[in-house]
Design a protein around this motif. Structure first.
Motif, PDB file in Angstrom:
ATOM      1  N   CYS A  16       5.609   0.608 -10.061  1.00 22.28           N
ATOM      2  CA  CYS A  16       6.593  -0.094 -10.953  1.00 22.28           C
ATOM      3  C   CYS A  16       6.524   0.623 -12.305  1.00 22.28           C
ATOM      4  N   GLY A  17       7.299   1.667 -12.466  1.00 23.78           N
ATOM      5  CA  GLY A  17       7.290   2.236 -13.632  1.00 23.78           C
ATOM      6  C   GLY A  17       6.202   3.121 -13.939  1.00 23.78           C
ATOM      7  N   LEU A  18       5.338   2.947 -15.000  1.00 22.34           N
ATOM      8  CA  LEU A  18       4.093   3.591 -14.945  1.00 22.34           C
ATOM      9  C   LEU A  18       2.942   2.877 -14.641  1.00 22.34           C
ATOM     10  N   ALA A  19       3.155   1.600 -13.889  1.00 21.70           N
ATOM     11  CA  ALA A  19       2.026   0.835 -13.573  1.00 21.70           C
ATOM     12  C   ALA A  19       2.117   0.844 -11.958  1.00 21.70           C
ATOM     13  N   VAL A  20       0.949   0.436 -11.637  1.00 17.73           N
ATOM     14  CA  VAL A  20       0.949   0.406 -10.040  1.00 17.73           C
ATOM     15  C   VAL A  20       0.386  -1.030  -9.544  1.00 17.73           C
ATOM     16  N   VAL A  21       1.274  -1.375  -8.586  1.00 14.09           N
ATOM     17  CA  VAL A  21       1.038  -2.911  -8.008  1.00 14.09           C
ATOM     18  C   VAL A  21       0.504  -2.646  -6.371  1.00 14.09           C
ATOM     19  N   VAL A  22      -0.742  -3.096  -6.293  1.00 10.21           N
ATOM     20  CA  VAL A  22      -1.166  -3.148  -5.111  1.00 10.21           C
ATOM     21  C   VAL A  22      -1.404  -4.551  -4.425  1.00 10.21           C
ATOM     22  N   ARG A  23      -0.398  -4.615  -3.206  1.00  7.27           N
ATOM     23  CA  ARG A  23      -0.087  -6.119  -2.787  1.00  7.27           C
ATOM     24  C   ARG A  23      -1.127  -6.336  -1.672  1.00  7.27           C
ATOM     25  N   ALA A  24      -1.633  -7.643  -1.552  1.00  8.30           N
ATOM     26  CA  ALA A  24      -2.649  -7.786  -0.340  1.00  8.30           C
ATOM     27  C   ALA A  24      -2.195  -8.991   0.071  1.00  8.30           C
ATOM     28  N   ALA A  25      -2.122  -9.097   1.507  1.00  7.88           N
ATOM     29  CA  ALA A  25      -1.672 -10.317   2.332  1.00  7.88           C
ATOM     30  C   ALA A  25      -2.393 -10.705   3.355  1.00  7.88           C
ATOM     31  N   GLY A  26      -3.357 -11.744   3.403  1.00  8.74           N
ATOM     32  CA  GLY A  26      -4.032 -12.097   4.812  1.00  8.74           C
ATOM     33  C   GLY A  26      -5.316 -12.543   4.130  1.00  8.74           C
ATOM     34  N   GLU A  27      -6.617 -12.173   4.922  1.00  5.02           N
ATOM     35  CA  GLU A  27      -7.692 -12.483   4.525  1.00  5.02           C
ATOM     36  C   GLU A  27      -8.682 -11.386   3.998  1.00  5.02           C
ATOM     37  N   MET A  28      -9.344 -11.410   2.966  1.00  2.00           N
ATOM     38  CA  MET A  28     -10.184 -10.439   2.299  1.00  2.00           C
ATOM     39  C   MET A  28     -11.586 -10.966   2.506  1.00  2.00           C
ATOM     40  N   ASP A  29     -12.338 -10.200   3.483  1.00  2.00           N
ATOM     41  CA  ASP A  29     -13.581 -10.391   3.864  1.00  2.00           C
ATOM     42  C   ASP A  29     -14.367  -8.911   4.097  1.00  2.00           C
ATOM     43  N   GLN A  30     -15.385  -9.009   4.427  1.00  3.06           N
ATOM     44  CA  GLN A  30     -16.106  -7.829   4.717  1.00  3.06           C
ATOM     45  C   GLN A  30     -15.584  -6.621   5.636  1.00  3.06           C
ATOM     46  N   LEU A  31     -14.879  -7.154   6.804  1.00  2.00           N
ATOM     47  CA  LEU A  31     -14.252  -6.381   7.556  1.00  2.00           C
ATOM     48  C   LEU A  31     -12.899  -5.634   7.065  1.00  2.00           C
ATOM     49  N   THR A  32     -12.253  -6.393   6.190  1.00  2.00           N
ATOM     50  CA  THR A  32     -11.005  -6.056   5.666  1.00  2.00           C
ATOM     51  C   THR A  32     -10.739  -5.449   4.358  1.00  2.00           C
ATOM     52  N   VAL A  33     -11.964  -5.523   3.376  1.00  4.18           N
ATOM     53  CA  VAL A  33     -11.844  -4.847   2.122  1.00  4.18           C
ATOM     54  C   VAL A  33     -11.813  -3.477   2.067  1.00  4.18           C
ATOM     55  N   PRO A  34     -11.997  -2.746   3.008  1.00  4.45           N
ATOM     56  CA  PRO A  34     -12.110  -1.226   2.828  1.00  4.45           C
ATOM     57  C   PRO A  34     -10.820  -0.927   2.735  1.00  4.45           C
ATOM     58  N   ALA A  35      -9.748  -1.620   3.494  1.00  3.91           N
ATOM     59  CA  ALA A  35      -8.276  -1.405   3.219  1.00  3.91           C
ATOM     60  C   ALA A  35      -7.761  -1.449   1.530  1.00  3.91           C
ATOM     61  N   LEU A  36      -8.396  -2.438   1.069  1.00  7.26           N
ATOM     62  CA  LEU A  36      -7.815  -2.773  -0.322  1.00  7.26           C
ATOM     63  C   LEU A  36      -8.328  -1.808  -1.247  1.00  7.26           C
ATOM     64  N   GLY A  37      -9.939  -1.688  -1.002  1.00  5.30           N
ATOM     65  CA  GLY A  37     -10.635  -0.520  -1.670  1.00  5.30           C
ATOM     66  C   GLY A  37      -9.803   0.702  -1.672  1.00  5.30           C
ATOM     67  N   LEU A  38      -9.521   1.218  -0.853  1.00  4.89           N
ATOM     68  CA  LEU A  38      -8.534   2.399  -0.574  1.00  4.89           C
ATOM     69  C   LEU A  38      -7.491   2.486  -1.681  1.00  4.89           C
ATOM     70  N   GLU A  39      -6.555   1.587  -1.450  1.00  3.74           N
ATOM     71  CA  GLU A  39      -5.396   1.437  -2.344  1.00  3.74           C
ATOM     72  C   GLU A  39      -5.675   1.344  -3.777  1.00  3.74           C
ATOM     73  N   LEU A  40      -6.686   0.461  -4.068  1.00  2.00           N
ATOM     74  CA  LEU A  40      -7.182   0.173  -5.455  1.00  2.00           C
ATOM     75  C   LEU A  40      -7.423   1.513  -5.893  1.00  2.00           C
ATOM     76  N   ARG A  41      -8.540   2.247  -5.408  1.00  2.00           N
ATOM     77  CA  ARG A  41      -8.914   3.441  -5.730  1.00  2.00           C
ATOM     78  C   ARG A  41      -7.832   4.360  -6.195  1.00  2.00           C
ATOM     79  N   THR A  42      -6.800   4.502  -5.163  1.00  2.00           N
ATOM     80  CA  THR A  42      -5.785   5.352  -5.442  1.00  2.00           C
ATOM     81  C   THR A  42      -4.848   5.056  -6.715  1.00  2.00           C
ATOM     82  N   ALA A  43      -4.651   3.883  -6.662  1.00  2.00           N
ATOM     83  CA  ALA A  43      -3.653   3.140  -7.896  1.00  2.00           C
ATOM     84  C   ALA A  43      -4.374   3.458  -9.001  1.00  2.00           C
ATOM     85  N   ILE A  44      -5.512   3.551  -8.996  1.00  3.56           N
ATOM     86  CA  ILE A  44      -6.221   3.533 -10.514  1.00  3.56           C
ATOM     87  C   ILE A  44      -6.204   5.145 -10.801  1.00  3.56           C
ATOM     88  N   ALA A  45      -6.349   5.854  -9.873  1.00  8.20           N
ATOM     89  CA  ALA A  45      -6.168   7.223  -9.996  1.00  8.20           C
ATOM     90  C   ALA A  45      -4.815   7.709 -10.382  1.00  8.20           C
TER      91      ALA A  45
END
Length: 127
Positions: A16-45
């Motif tokens: 979004c312009g020079l910002a990055v939005v990572v949208r998550a929908a569903g349940e965030m638990d031990q099994l699902t957080v790796p997907a969020l982590g990957l996108e946040l790592r990429t967004a921060i970079a």
């Protein structure tokens, strides 16, 4: 008809312009957080300071301790690179977990993505 099993957590990244939005929908638990982590790592970079990375948790229905830990890890990573990590959340289940952990004092919380992208200071959300 084939069986279709929805993923417990759907994560998407959007520029979004020079910002990055990572949208998550569903349940965030031990099994699902790796997907969020990957996108946040990429967004921060990808982010260009001082523009933020916004973690949009408006579609999250469950936030477990693994999700909190993942968000905290990326909060530290973002801060180290000069990027602001902002959390957009209004769902009671998400806000209650963040507040119960005391992380509402650490995270920059906003009621929605629009405000997270527009404001300089966090807005404490009701819930």
């Amino acid at each position: 008809m084939p069986n279709v099993f929805p993923l417990p957590l759907n994560v998407q990244r959007e520029v979004c312009g020079l910002a990055v939005v990572v949208r998550a929908a569903g349940e965030m638990d031990q099994l699902t957080v790796p997907a969020l982590g990957l996108e946040l790592r990429t967004a921060i970079a990808m982010a260009t300071p001082p523009f933020p990375v916004v973690a949009d948790l408006s579609g999250v229905t469950f936030l477990g301790s693994a999700g909190l830990n993942e968000l905290l890890t990326h909060q530290h990573r973002a801060t180290a690179t000069g990027v602001s990590l902002r959390i957009a959340a209004s769902h009671r289940a998400v806000l209650r977990t963040i507040r119960a952990s005391g992380l509402d004092e650490v995270f920059a919380l906003y009621p929605d993505v629009r405000r997270a992208l527009a404001l300089d200071r966090p807005v404490r959300t009701a819930g």
